[in-house]
Design a protein around this motif. Structure first.
Motif, PDB file in Angstrom:
ATOM      1  N   GLN A 364       0.839  -1.196   0.000  1.00 12.22           N
ATOM      2  CA  GLN A 364       0.000   0.000   0.000  1.00 12.22           C
ATOM      3  C   GLN A 364       0.875   1.248   0.000  1.00 12.22           C
ATOM      4  N   SER A 366       0.189   4.905   1.163  1.00 11.40           N
ATOM      5  CA  SER A 366      -0.817   5.722   1.848  1.00 11.40           C
ATOM      6  C   SER A 366      -0.585   7.216   1.666  1.00 11.40           C
ATOM      7  N   VAL A 390       0.926  -4.397   4.218  1.00 12.13           N
ATOM      8  CA  VAL A 390      -0.115  -4.511   5.238  1.00 12.13           C
ATOM      9  C   VAL A 390      -0.612  -5.946   5.221  1.00 12.13           C
ATOM     10  N   LYS A 392      -3.235  -8.722   7.222  1.00  8.52           N
ATOM     11  CA  LYS A 392      -4.352  -8.847   8.150  1.00  8.52           C
ATOM     12  C   LYS A 392      -4.833 -10.290   8.208  1.00  8.52           C
ATOM     13  N   TYR A 429      -6.943  -1.182  -0.902  1.00 13.67           N
ATOM     14  CA  TYR A 429      -5.631  -0.672  -0.528  1.00 13.67           C
ATOM     15  C   TYR A 429      -4.887  -0.087  -1.725  1.00 13.67           C
ATOM     16  N   THR A 435      -6.163   3.587   6.573  1.00 14.80           N
ATOM     17  CA  THR A 435      -5.095   3.547   7.554  1.00 14.80           C
ATOM     18  C   THR A 435      -5.475   2.557   8.651  1.00 14.80           C
ATOM     19  N   GLU A 436      -4.571   2.332   9.579  1.00 13.46           N
ATOM     20  CA  GLU A 436      -4.859   1.399  10.667  1.00 13.46           C
ATOM     21  C   GLU A 436      -6.057   1.873  11.479  1.00 13.46           C
ATOM     22  N   TYR A 439      -9.345   1.060   9.650  1.00 10.60           N
ATOM     23  CA  TYR A 439      -9.589  -0.341   9.332  1.00 10.60           C
ATOM     24  C   TYR A 439     -10.681  -0.880  10.252  1.00 10.60           C
TER      25      TYR A 439
END
Length: 665
Positions: A364, A366, A390, A392, A429, A435-436, A439
């Protein structure tokens, strides 16, 4: 791009939102198609379609047997579609070719079979970039045509497909032809296995591998149409000073490579009053994708000319408006079940659940985009533009339940509820977010309830539906009103709607059938706010909270009458009414309700030969639909200022006569 409903399909079905939520994790009406594998007897079909604009479309399928245990199937699909106007930089608006071949082995007294299928597809579709047109927005929901420009019959794309862009991957200036930037190629191998055991247990395993080394397309956008004089410094290609209407245009070159590995296996068995299904998904998706963007200024006419600005440039704003990049994968491993339980002759309960382990790993970028943005560049704030990974690991779930109760013969009540969740996917993304902190889980609840009635000539259903979706992630290009300057912002918002739908299938007398549907709905944005700062320091915002979702009508009507003049000759009509739709985010600009019409006649000449004629838009209605380019920040208070202004947007499909023929052998 690589799927068509052609002669290779033996059956095409539709999964309800509840079924789709459990089997795929998505609440939506999903097309469920099944390939022909053939039987012992040789069969073939050839379909042909054309229209008065010059479309030539063919597809052919042959199936048969080799001995008692082998079956084969082969299909070819070809489209040569010039569109409703000449593209000029491409000989076709849509050129698609698909080839399929399959071999099936039957075993154990035909209780089971295994099929191996291969498909190659190539598609190039210029209509993505040429689906808009300029017009005069009257201010009362209607439009007027520009002199010499009839939407749908004139191209708003340049005659030359030669463009200059900055490659987001390395920052180098390159040239391209739009024709070559729209290539899509894919290879697909599928293995289908099913077996029925002596105790009635049915088992199937479906495996598919797809590799698309080219998954590309070109996208056009627009902004505000304005008028310039020679003093503004624009010149035509021959150096002649230009005065007249101009529009700031935007172009995105999307370049991707995609690989999928999809495996689904299911067990199905009936236990008394229960028909139960147990399934497993293992779905892997790999994406290598980036896009580059540029802006340009053009005349407002058929085949607009790209203008040269006073500084000598023809293209500008490289990678300023939402260029994208991501590379990585997502994987879904899910276990699901359903049970169709006929509790008693009057009461039925269908329920199911899905638990999904979701893993995503994506690169990503950002950092906000700016003019001259590319990977490896040093941004104005000193940041080196570098992708960051990133990863997850999350659990998604879905659940559904539907109750149907037959109160008396032909009359009953039905209600169902479904909920599905997911986390942001890899494609979300590709822009700047999330962003965190942004999310969050996406939750989609669906609740419906109503009644049904059925007799020998009427099948009626009336239902009320509520559906919502939280944490939508979107990128919005916001244009400063009255200019061609645009900025990209990340939006995370909710959406919800409450609607009432009544549908009926009516057969009042022999040979006549009418399908009728009425829908009233109110889809609205929730938590939809964004602000942007333009180059002159001015700040503007958009607040669409509680406003009707753009492009979506509140009233929908479908009327589809048909009549069999003889058992072999069928006449049919189709009327689609779309109510008033808003053409921008803040309910300032709108289009009036419109009818879209279709009609035709189908003749079964004999058991091997069918003919058909279809007329699209037989009322020859003309107008615009969708979104008006560059209108995102216009508010209701400002709407009156835009009455009589030149704008651009998408248009209604023009009057078209289509011909079809089908030969079976």
């Amino acid at each position: 791009y690589h799927w068509r409903s052609d002669a290779s399909l033996g059956e095409v079905g539709l999964m309800t939102p509840s079924e789709s939520a459990i089997k795929t994790g998505n609440i939506a009406y999903s097309v469920n198609s099944f390939s022909k594998i053939g039987d012992k007897k040789f069969k073939g079909i050839v379909n042909y379609r054309s229209n008065h604009f010059g479309l030539q479309q063919f597809d052919m399928n042959v199936t048969g047997g080799i001995g008692d245990k082998w079956r084969y199937s082969g299909t070819m699909y070809q489209t040569f579609d010039p569109g409703t106007f000449k593209v000029k930089f491409d000989e076709y608006a849509d050129r698609t070719q698909i080839y399929r071949a399959g071999l099936t082995r039957l075993f154990n007294d035909n209780k089971g079979k295994i099929s191996l299928l291969y498909k190659y597809a190539y598609s190039r579709n210029s209509l993505n970039q040429l689906n808009s047109a300029p017009f005069i927005y009257v201010g009362d929901g209607s439009i007027k045509e520009l002199p010499g420009f009839e939407p749908g019959l004139a191209s708003y794309g340049p005659a030359s497909g030669e463009f200059e862009y900055m490659d987001i991957m390395d920052g180098k200036m390159k040239t391209c032809n739009l024709r070559d930037m729209a290539d899509n190629r894919s290879h697909e191998v599928t293995l289908l296995t099913d077996y029925t055991f002596d105790n009635g247990l049915k088992w199937n395993l479906d495996f598919k591998y797809m590799n698309a080394p080219e998954a590309n397309y070109v996208d056009f956008g627009g902004s505000t149409i304005s008028e310039v004089t020679e003093e503004d410094g624009y010149t035509l290609s021959d150096g002649t000073p230009y005065s007249g209407l101009i529009e700031g245009r935007r172009t995105w070159l999307h370049i991707g490579k995609v690989r999928n590995i999809l495996l689904t296996t299911e067990l199905e068995k009936t236990f008394g009053n229960h028909r139960m299904n147990l399934g497993l998904n293992e779905w892997y998706y790999h994406l290598d994708y980036h896009s580059s963007s540029m802006q340009w200024t053009a005349t407002v006419q058929e085949y607009p000319e790209i203008l040269t600005a006073a500084d000598g440039s023809r293209f500008r704003g490289f990678n300023e408006l939402s260029p994208e990049y991501t590379k990585g994968y997502e994987n879904k491993l899910a276990l699901y079940f359903t049970d169709d339980w006929q509790i008693n002759p009057k009461l039925n309960l269908f329920y199911g659940g899905r638990l999904e382990y979701y893993r995503m790993s994506a690169d990503q970028i950002s950092h906000p985009r700016y003019s001259g943005f590319y990977i490896g560049d040093t941004a104005p704030d000193g940041t080196v533009i570098t992708p960051a990974n990133v990863t997850k690991d999350k659990l998604n779930y879905a659940a559904t339940a539907r109750v149907t109760y037959n109160m008396i013969k032909g009359f009953g009540l039905t209600a169902d509820g479904t909920i599905a969740t997911r986390f942001p996917r890899i494609n979300e993304y590709a822009g700047t977010g999330p962003t965190e902190e942004q999310y969050n889980r996406v939750t989609i609840p669906l609740v419906r309830g109503g009644l049904f009635y059925k007799n020998s000539w009427l099948d009626l259903t009336s239902m009320v539906t509520y559906i919502a979706k939280s944490n939508n992630i979107d990128q919005q290009n916001l244009t400063k009103p009255g200019t061609s300057e645009g900025k990209t912002v990340l939006l995370i918002y909710d959406i919800q709607t409450l609607g009432w739908t009544t549908s009926a299938e009516i057969d009042p007398f022999k040979g006549f059938h009418l399908h009728a549907l009425f829908t009233y709905q109110k889809p609205v944005y929730k938590n939809y706010n964004a602000s942007v700062t333009f180059s002159d320091g001015s700040q503007m915002g958009v607040n669409a909270n509680n406003m009707i979702v753009k492009e979506i009508p509140q009233v929908l009507v479908e009327l589809d009458p048909s009549y069999n003049i003889t058992k072999d000759l069928r006449l049919w009509l189709s009327f689609r009414y779309f109510g008033k739709t808003y053409a921008n985010l803040q309910e300032a600009l709108y289009f009036n309700g419109r009818w879209e019409t279709f009609g035709g006649i189908n003749w079964t000449v004999n058991k091997n030969f069918d003919l058909g004629v279809t007329v699209v838009n037989f009322l020859n209605q003309k107008g615009a639909k969708g979104t008006i380019n560059g209108s995102e920040l216009i508010t209701k208070d400002e709407a009156s200022k835009y009455a009589g202004c030149y704008m651009s947007g998408t248009y209604l499909r023009p009057f078209t006569v289509e011909f079809s023929a089908s030969i079976k052998f």
